[in-house]
Design a protein around this motif. Structure first.
Motif, short mmCIF file in Angstrom:
data_model
loop_
_atom_site.label_atom_id
_atom_site.label_comp_id
_atom_site.label_asym_id
_atom_site.label_seq_id
_atom_site.Cartn_x
_atom_site.Cartn_y
_atom_site.Cartn_z
N GLN A 258 1.22 5.77 -1.84
CA GLN A 258 1.41 5.39 -2.95
C GLN A 258 1.09 3.52 -2.78
OE1 GLN A 258 5.55 6.39 -3.06
NE2 GLN A 258 5.50 7.35 -5.10
N ALA A 259 1.92 4.07 -1.04
CA ALA A 259 1.35 1.85 -0.39
C ALA A 259 -0.04 2.28 -0.73
CB ALA A 259 2.05 1.99 0.54
N TYR A 260 -1.08 2.95 -0.73
CA TYR A 260 -2.19 2.14 -0.86
C TYR A 260 -3.16 2.29 -1.76
CZ TYR A 260 -1.80 4.38 4.47
OH TYR A 260 -1.24 4.48 5.90
N THR A 261 -2.58 3.17 -2.88
CA THR A 261 -2.93 3.47 -4.12
C THR A 261 -2.48 1.65 -4.87
OG1 THR A 261 -1.30 4.16 -4.53
CG2 THR A 261 -3.38 5.46 -4.12
N GLU B 104 -8.47 3.98 5.90
CA GLU B 104 -9.48 3.68 5.67
C GLU B 104 -9.53 3.12 3.92
OE1 GLU B 104 -14.03 5.34 5.02
OE2 GLU B 104 -12.67 6.56 5.04
N PRO B 105 -7.41 3.82 3.47
CA PRO B 105 -7.58 3.05 2.45
C PRO B 105 -7.00 2.43 2.85
CG PRO B 105 -6.63 5.21 2.89
CD PRO B 105 -7.84 5.00 3.85
N HIS C 144 -8.27 -5.76 1.53
CA HIS C 144 -9.26 -6.43 1.51
C HIS C 144 -9.66 -7.23 -0.07
CE1 HIS C 144 -13.31 -8.40 1.51
NE2 HIS C 144 -13.51 -7.09 0.93
N ALA C 145 -8.26 -5.86 -0.67
CA ALA C 145 -8.74 -5.98 -2.10
C ALA C 145 -7.31 -7.31 -2.70
CB ALA C 145 -8.64 -5.11 -3.23
N LEU D 183 -12.54 -7.91 10.32
CA LEU D 183 -11.29 -7.90 10.73
C LEU D 183 -10.85 -6.89 10.87
CD1 LEU D 183 -9.11 -11.29 10.49
CD2 LEU D 183 -7.93 -8.93 11.04
N LEU D 184 -10.38 -6.06 9.76
CA LEU D 184 -9.04 -5.09 10.15
C LEU D 184 -9.57 -3.85 11.22
CD1 LEU D 184 -8.09 -5.18 6.64
CD2 LEU D 184 -6.88 -5.98 8.51
#
Length: 245
Positions: A34-37, A138-139, A145-146, A154-155
């Motif tokens: 949920q956090a990643y989306t 990746e997510p 970044h978004a 950097l990440l």
């Protein structure tokens, strides 16, 4: 050794390595999936936004992207520590599918993660890369970044630094506790993972020491300095944009 339901073998390692499991009382928490989306356009934010805000407040960070970088590295360190620890001590790793991992974004460091089901997977480098790099980082990189415009280079440098740091801690523990089988297994896994296309070129590993090619921005917080593996030997006085920002 088979994974046990409470992953008890991780407890002596402490800190970043311990993982709560479904055998413990769980209060309602968001999953990492949920956090990643979370959507950047969602002004109310969610778990990831809350975590970055908490880190920003704790560090008195002058920019949100600095807090986002530090928050990402902390979560990456937790994920790598659990997987490396299990790989070294059990010879298996738990499936850390983001839908199975609940996360308390309001907790202190290290991040509070709770696994709702222990499902064993092989502990080979390809599986570790699938679980941590593709399943989580990746997510997470895309989301940060978004939302905060943190450079992806950097990440990924943070991700490599977190991996090397977890391996170094595990190596020290292994030597201190006479686990002669654990240290070489950890080093071999780490070296192969750092050669993964997502991490290749992020830094140089020499035995257990890692020197990254970019900076996590921590030096920009009040009283902050450079980390032990930073590309900068000392905090830049003029605060130029760090490599790969």
């Amino acid at each position: 050794m088979d994974l046990d339901p409470s992953l008890a073998a991780l407890r002596p390692l402490g800190g970043f390595f311990v993982l709560r499991t479904a055998g413990e009382a769980l209060r309602p928490l968001p999953t990492l999936a949920q956090a990643y989306t979370e959507q950047p356009s969602d002004a109310s934010g969610g778990a990831l936004t809350s975590r970055v805000r908490k880190v920003a407040h704790a560090l008195r960070a002058p920019e949100a992207r600095i807090a986002a970088s530090v928050a990402q590295q902390g979560l990456a360190a937790r994920l790598w520590s659990v997987t490396l620890g299990c790989a070294a001590l059990y010879g298996r790793i738990p499936d850390l599918d983001p839908r199975l991992l609940r996360w308390d974004p309001d907790a202190g460091a290290p991040d509070d993660l709770r696994l709702t089901e222990v499902r064993p997977l092989p502990a080979d480098p390809a599986t570790l890369a699938h679980v941590v790099l593709h399943g989580h980082l990746e997510p997470l990189t895309a989301a940060l970044h978004a939302r905060y415009r943190v450079a992806t280079g950097l990440l990924w440098g943070n991700a490599a630094s977190a991996l090397a740091g977890a391996a170094r801690q595990l190596d020290r523990w292994a030597h201190a506790n006479g686990r002669t089988d654990t240290a070489p297994r950890t080093r071999a896994l780490t070296a192969e993972l750092l050669g993964h296309p997502l991490l290749a070129g992020t830094g140089t590993l020499t035995e257990t020491a890692f020197r990254r090619r970019n900076c996590c921005l921590y030096y920009r917080v009040p009283g902050g300095g450079v980390c032990g593996d930073c590309c900068f030997p000392r905090p830049p006085r003029s605060s130029p944009r760090a490599p790969s920002e």
